[in-house]
Design a protein around this motif. Structure first.
Motif, mmCIF file in Angstrom:
data_model
loop_
_atom_site.group_PDB
_atom_site.id
_atom_site.type_symbol
_atom_site.label_atom_id
_atom_site.label_comp_id
_atom_site.label_asym_id
_atom_site.label_seq_id
_atom_site.Cartn_x
_atom_site.Cartn_y
_atom_site.Cartn_z
ATOM 1 N N THR A 108 -60.616 17.233 -14.393
ATOM 2 C CA THR A 108 -61.731 18.137 -14.669
ATOM 3 C C THR A 108 -61.200 19.370 -15.380
ATOM 4 O O THR A 108 -60.078 19.812 -15.129
ATOM 5 C CB THR A 108 -62.467 18.559 -13.384
ATOM 6 N N MET A 109 -62.019 19.919 -16.294
ATOM 7 C CA MET A 109 -61.615 21.074 -17.092
ATOM 8 C C MET A 109 -62.723 22.104 -17.123
ATOM 9 O O MET A 109 -63.882 21.777 -17.393
ATOM 10 C CB MET A 109 -61.303 20.638 -18.526
ATOM 11 N N GLN A 110 -62.374 23.330 -16.887
ATOM 12 C CA GLN A 110 -63.342 24.425 -16.909
ATOM 13 C C GLN A 110 -63.544 24.916 -18.343
ATOM 14 O O GLN A 110 -62.576 25.146 -19.065
ATOM 15 C CB GLN A 110 -62.840 25.579 -16.049
ATOM 16 N N PRO A 111 -64.788 25.084 -18.782
ATOM 17 C CA PRO A 111 -65.010 25.716 -20.081
ATOM 18 C C PRO A 111 -64.312 27.084 -20.118
ATOM 19 O O PRO A 111 -64.398 27.863 -19.183
ATOM 20 C CB PRO A 111 -66.535 25.875 -20.146
ATOM 21 N N GLY A 112 -63.613 27.344 -21.193
ATOM 22 C CA GLY A 112 -62.859 28.582 -21.314
ATOM 23 C C GLY A 112 -61.375 28.409 -21.064
ATOM 24 O O GLY A 112 -60.591 29.320 -21.342
ATOM 25 N N PHE A 113 -60.960 27.251 -20.545
ATOM 26 C CA PHE A 113 -59.542 27.051 -20.231
ATOM 27 C C PHE A 113 -58.712 26.797 -21.488
ATOM 28 O O PHE A 113 -57.531 27.113 -21.533
ATOM 29 C CB PHE A 113 -59.379 25.890 -19.250
ATOM 30 N N THR A 118 -58.014 24.120 -30.052
ATOM 31 C CA THR A 118 -57.872 22.887 -29.274
ATOM 32 C C THR A 118 -59.228 22.233 -29.063
ATOM 33 O O THR A 118 -59.357 21.005 -29.130
ATOM 34 C CB THR A 118 -57.211 23.181 -27.922
ATOM 35 N N VAL A 119 -60.234 23.038 -28.796
ATOM 36 C CA VAL A 119 -61.590 22.518 -28.606
ATOM 37 C C VAL A 119 -62.038 21.740 -29.833
ATOM 38 O O VAL A 119 -62.576 20.628 -29.740
ATOM 39 C CB VAL A 119 -62.571 23.671 -28.307
ATOM 40 N N GLU A 120 -61.795 22.301 -31.018
ATOM 41 C CA GLU A 120 -62.223 21.649 -32.252
ATOM 42 C C GLU A 120 -61.386 20.401 -32.526
ATOM 43 O O GLU A 120 -61.917 19.359 -32.932
ATOM 44 C CB GLU A 120 -62.128 22.638 -33.410
ATOM 45 N N ALA A 121 -60.073 20.489 -32.295
ATOM 46 C CA ALA A 121 -59.193 19.356 -32.583
ATOM 47 C C ALA A 121 -59.450 18.171 -31.658
ATOM 48 O O ALA A 121 -59.258 17.011 -32.049
ATOM 49 C CB ALA A 121 -57.735 19.791 -32.478
ATOM 50 N N THR A 122 -59.891 18.447 -30.449
ATOM 51 C CA THR A 122 -60.077 17.381 -29.466
ATOM 52 C C THR A 122 -61.525 16.939 -29.321
ATOM 53 O O THR A 122 -61.813 16.022 -28.540
ATOM 54 C CB THR A 122 -59.552 17.819 -28.084
ATOM 55 N N GLY A 123 -62.443 17.566 -30.045
ATOM 56 C CA GLY A 123 -63.841 17.136 -29.995
ATOM 57 C C GLY A 123 -64.460 17.235 -28.618
ATOM 58 O O GLY A 123 -65.206 16.352 -28.188
ATOM 59 N N LEU A 124 -64.181 18.339 -27.907
ATOM 60 C CA LEU A 124 -64.671 18.463 -26.536
ATOM 61 C C LEU A 124 -66.191 18.428 -26.449
ATOM 62 O O LEU A 124 -66.746 18.039 -25.435
ATOM 63 C CB LEU A 124 -64.162 19.767 -25.901
ATOM 64 N N THR A 174 -53.633 19.622 -23.644
ATOM 65 C CA THR A 174 -53.930 19.405 -25.063
ATOM 66 C C THR A 174 -53.341 18.087 -25.545
ATOM 67 O O THR A 174 -53.995 17.325 -26.274
ATOM 68 C CB THR A 174 -53.389 20.566 -25.906
ATOM 69 N N ALA A 175 -52.109 17.791 -25.147
ATOM 70 C CA ALA A 175 -51.468 16.542 -25.560
ATOM 71 C C ALA A 175 -52.277 15.339 -25.085
ATOM 72 O O ALA A 175 -52.496 14.374 -25.844
ATOM 73 C CB ALA A 175 -50.048 16.485 -25.011
#
Length: 300
Positions: A108-113, A118-124, A174-175
Motif C-alpha cells: 500500500t502507498m500513501q498519496p504524497g509519498f 515518479t508518479v508520471e513515470a510509473t502511471g500511478l 520506485t524500482a
C-alpha cells in the motif's frame, strides 16, 4: 509537486464519499507505505469492512501466490491466480470476496509519498490501464525480486537513520513500480490506449470535467480539435464514440456514489451533472438496465 489526491475523511467533501485514508499508524516507522503478507485479519481501517463495497484513498497492489481469488474493482469482477498482480488506485471502489483465501504480499502507498516525476513515470493514476496483470515467468521473477528487496528495506529500521531509511524506501518502491508500470502498459488491454495524444488529452479532460460537462462538442472546442478528429481518435483508442466514453465515465461515478454513500438519488444525479432526478434515472436505466434505486438495493 508530490503525488496527491483529495482526502474527504468523513465524507464532507464535494462528492460526499466517505473515503478511508492510508493507515499511517499501522506502518513501520509511520512512513507512507506498507508491505507485508496478505492475511484473513487484515483491514485498512477499523470501520472499513473489506467484504463490503468500499473506497480507499491510497494505492494497493496485491501480489498473489495462490488462487483463484475473485475481487471486484469498480463493479467488474476479476479472478486472480498465483503469479497475478492486482493494482487498485485511489478512488476506485472495490470489495474482497467473502471466504476467499487471499495469499501473497500486499503493498500500500500513501498519496504524497512519491515525487511527481515518479508518479508520471510509473502511471500511478492511469485509470485506463487494466487492474489485473498476468506477468510472464521473467517478469514475475523480476517483480518478485524487487518486491522482496522492498520488503527487506521496509522492515530494516535499525541500520539507517529515519530520514535515510525513508529515502531508500522511495527508491526501492520506485524500482518496483517501474517494473509494474511496464507490465501494465504492455498488457493487451492497454495497447489501444497508448499512442494517440488526441485521445489521452480527451481522456484527461473528461476525468476533470465529466461531472459538469457531457458535451462532445464542448470538449472538442476546449482541446482545439474538430469533432471529427476527436471521434476518430477515441474510436481508434477505445472502440467507442466520444459520447459513449463520457457516458461510461458518468455511469461509473454514479455507481460509486450509489454503492458507497447514502446520498439521495437526486443528489447523486446532481453530482454527475443531472440537475433533474428524472433525467438522471432515465440516463442510468438506459446504460445499466436498472434504476438507480434497484442498483443500490442489489449491492446492499
Amino acid at each position: 509537486m508530490a503525488d496527491t489526491t483529495r482526502q474527504d475523511g468523513d465524507g464532507e467533501g464535494a462528492d460526499a464519499i466517505r473515503t478511508f485514508p492510508f493507515p499511517v499508524d499501522l506502518s513501520v516507522g509511520g512512513v507512507g507505505m506498507q508491505v507485508g503478507p496478505m492475511g484473513t485479519g487484515r483491514t485498512w481501517h477499523a470501520e472499513a469492512p473489506l467484504e463490503r463495497v468500499h473506497r480507499i484513498d491510497f494505492h494497493v497492489v496485491l501480489f498473489f501466490t495462490d488462487g483463484p481469488v475473485r475481487h471486484m474493482v469498480d463493479f467488474a469482477e476479476y479472478e486472480a491466480n498465483a503469479g497475478d498482480v492486482l493494482w487498485i488506485r485511489p478512488g476506485q471502489v472495490h470489495r474482497f470476496s467473502k471466504g476467499s483465501g487471499y495469499r501473497g504480499t500486499v503493498l500500500t502507498m500513501q498519496p504524497g509519498f512519491l515525487p511527481r516525476a515518479t508518479v508520471e513515470a510509473t502511471g500511478l493514476y492511469r485509470y485506463d490501464l487494466p487492474p489485473l496483470l498476468h506477468p510472464g515467468p521473467a517478469q514475475l521473477a523480476g517483480l518478485r525480486a524487487s518486491l522482496d528487496q522492498l520488503q527487506r528495506e521496509y522492515e530494516d529500521t535499525d541500520t539507517l537513520p529515519a530520514g535515510l531509511h525513508t529515502a531508500v524506501l522511495r527508491h526501492s518502491l520506485t524500482a518496483f513500480l517501474l517494473r509494474l508500470a511496464h507490465l501494465a502498459a504492455s498488457a493487451p488491454e492497454a495497447a489501444r490506449h497508448q499512442a494517440d495524444t488526441t485521445f489521452t488529452r480527451f481522456r484527461d479532460a473528461v476525468e476533470q470535467g465529466f461531472a459538469t460537462n457531457h458535451s462532445v462538442s464542448a470538449y472538442a472546442d476546449a482541446l482545439g480539435y474538430s469533432r471529427r478528429t476527436l471521434v476518430r481518435a477515441v474510436r481508434a483508442a477505445t472502440g467507442e464514440t466520444p459520447k459513449g466514453f463520457i457516458d461510461k465515465r458518468v455511469v461509473l461515478e454514479a455507481k460509486r456514489l450509489l454503492a458507497h454513500t447514502d446520498l439521495p438519488i437526486g443528489r447523486v444525479g446532481v453530482a454527475v451533472g443531472f440537475p433533474d432526478a428524472a433525467n438522471f434515472s432515465k440516463f442510468f436505466h438506459q446504460h445499466t438496465d436498472q434504476t438507480p434505486a434497484a442498483f443500490r438495493a442489489d449491492l446492499r
